[in-house]
Design a protein around this motif. Structure first.
Motif: not given
Lengths: 439, 90
Positions: A203-222
């Motif tokens: 749950m931590l991995a999935l939840g934090l990915a919604y912030i971290l992955v777009p932040m590193f990729a510089l994309s919109a929030a999912p």
């Protein structure tokens, strides 16, 4: 007065903990990472048919889960959640006290498991439990006061609820060894594995990915709707697996749980793929190669769980499931993310020292030792591949080769971490002396 | 560069004042403030400063700014708002 990046907010906002707190958790995780592979080497003879029970394979498993995964999760949560939720960690002594309780607790627990000294195991389990309960209270306080980011907060609640199950079942399993289990061992074990890996860490991995992955990729929030659907289905999967673990139509409910898990993961990975495909930054380097591999191994772990449920006739299925779940998905994902976060946090903390010139704080890339990470990348994947082969072939010799590769990779990751810390401190020292910090 | 007073962009409200280009990212879901600020500084090719109106400490932004040759400075603020001035490092 001109301040380096971060100086103002850290001083006035007071939500950010001093660097010694998150980095002591990360440093302990890096150390336990090395010890985990050493423990696997020590228990190599028992790894191919490992199905639980005291010994060095169990110690290696918990050095990863408690020592690396949960240790990093606690450190990262304490650092990032107060900032994200805009609620300060109350008394700053709590995080330090948790570390001082948790770290020796993990060491004692692993030592007790490896040597079979039940009193040492019990002492470690008590310390770990107390520390995790204290962390859970801090996390709950933060989630209760959170403003915004409902999808991440909801995943946080899922993780917290799962942590309660993990602690209760851990106490029951520890009680088994001293003759006082709370529930039967098979049920406790099934609940413990499911809720520790897919519940708390998942749950931590999935939840934090919604912030971290777009932040590193510089994309919109999912898109939030599929994210909520993914969470709902994941929670359903946990309930189904929990019901199966306590004996309610176990094969049927476990099969449904795996199906629901695959659906939840499918939705989550679709959102991650969109974020990566639409981001301004396409080249995310080796760290995200590890993240992508980890996601593939998350799917593989669910397929292996299905094989375990349906008693696929191979002695190595259970240990292979454990390896792919813990080493393949969670450890690989965490190491990929950690190698991006550590330099960013170190850069920010280095920049908090006031500079008298207008120089830049050290950049994350200037704090990153590339060669150790390259060695770690190859060694980590080689270790996973070799231990997988060893389990399939039933070969302790290949387990030793895999563990040796894992030790090399873990030491290389330790070198990366130590370099980041050394460069951060050097930059701070230079800035305090009034010279320009190293950029 | 002139982002236009009161212009509403896809991510954050932008306007230009005498002290630079302002971007208000309050209320955006993370990581959109981060992405919006990086997008804005990427579009600036002169020494124009950027004033950020934020509702939280953008912890992970500082490393990204440093990588791009920008520094952040805390400036006068009001309760409930964190205001930063971003400038190219000289």
């Amino acid at each position: 007065m001109k301040l380096a990046a971060g100086a103002f907010l850290a001083g006035a906002g007071s939500r950010l903990l001093p660097p010694s707190i998150p980095f002591r958790f990360f440093g302990a995780a890096v150390t336990f990472h090395v010890l985990a592979w050493i423990a696997l080497l020590a228990g190599a003879d028992d790894v191919p048919q490992f199905a639980g029970g005291l010994g060095w394979p169990l110690a290696a498993l918990h050095l990863v889960t408690l020592g690396v995964l949960a240790m990093t999760a606690i450190g990262a949560s304490l650092q990032l959640l107060p900032v994200a939720t805009r609620l300060a960690v109350g008394n700053r002594r709590w995080p330090a006290a948790i570390w001082w309780l948790y770290t020796p607790g993990v060491a004692l627990t692993a030592c007790g498991m490896g040597t079979g000294m039940v009193t040492v195991l019990a002492a470690g389990a008590i310390a770990v439990t107390a520390a995790l309960v204290a962390f859970a209270l801090l996390l709950a306080r933060n989630l209760l006061g959170a403003k915004g980011m409902p999808i991440v907060v909801a995943h946080g609640w899922g993780a917290l609820g799962s942590l309660a199950v993990v602690i209760a079942t851990a106490l029951s399993l520890a009680g088994t060894y001293v003759g006082a289990p709370i529930i039967d061992r098979a049920s406790a074990l099934a609940l413990h594995v499911t809720f520790a890996a897919y519940g708390f860490m998942g749950m931590l991995a999935l939840g934090l990915a919604y912030i971290l992955v777009p932040m590193f990729a510089l994309s919109a929030a999912p898109d939030e709707h599929p994210a909520w659907a993914s969470l709902a289905i994941a929670v359903l999967a946990l309930f189904l697996a929990g019901a199966a673990a306590i004996g309610l139509a176990p094969r049927l409910l476990d099969t449904l749980a795996v199906g629901a898990g695959l659906a939840a993961v499918g939705l989550h990975l679709r959102l991650m793929a969109v974020a990566l495909a639409t981001g301004m930054r396409r080249n995310l380097g080796p760290s995200f190669a590890l993240v992508r591999i980890a996601w593939a191994l998350l799917v593989a772990s669910l397929l292996l769980a299905l094989a375990v449920v349906h008693d696929v006739p191979h002695d190595g299925i259970a240990p292979l499931f454990g390896l792919v779940l813990i080493g393949g998905w969670l450890l690989t994902l965490l190491l990929g993310i950690l190698q991006r976060i550590v330099p960013f946090l170190a850069s920010m903390h280095a920049g908090q020292v006031r500079t008298r010139g207008k120089g830049l704080p050290p950049t994350p890339s200037a704090l990153t030792a590339v060669r150790p990470l390259a060695i770690h990348f190859i060694s980590h994947l080689a270790a996973l591949a070799l231990v997988t082969l060893a389990i399939a072939a039933g070969s302790p010799l290949i387990v030793r080769l895999g563990a040796a590769a894992g030790i090399v990779g873990a030491l290389a990751f330790g070198a990366f971490f130590a370099t980041a810390m050394r460069r951060m401190r050097r930059s701070q020292a230079v800035a305090r002396a009034g010279a320009m910090p190293l950029a | 560069m002139d982002a236009g007073r009161g212009t509403v962009r896809s991510r954050g409200r932008r306007w230009t004042d005498a002290d630079g280009i302002h971007i208000d990212v309050r209320g955006l879901t993370p990581p959109e403030p981060f992405v919006a600020i990086v997008e804005l500084i990427e579009s600036i090719d002169d020494a124009t400063p950027v004033i950020v109106h934020h509702d939280r400490d953008p912890v992970m932004l500082y490393g990204e700014l440093a990588e791009r040759g920008w520094i952040a400075e805390g400036i006068d603020t009001v309760p409930g708002e964190i205001r930063l001035k971003l400038e190219r490092a000289r």
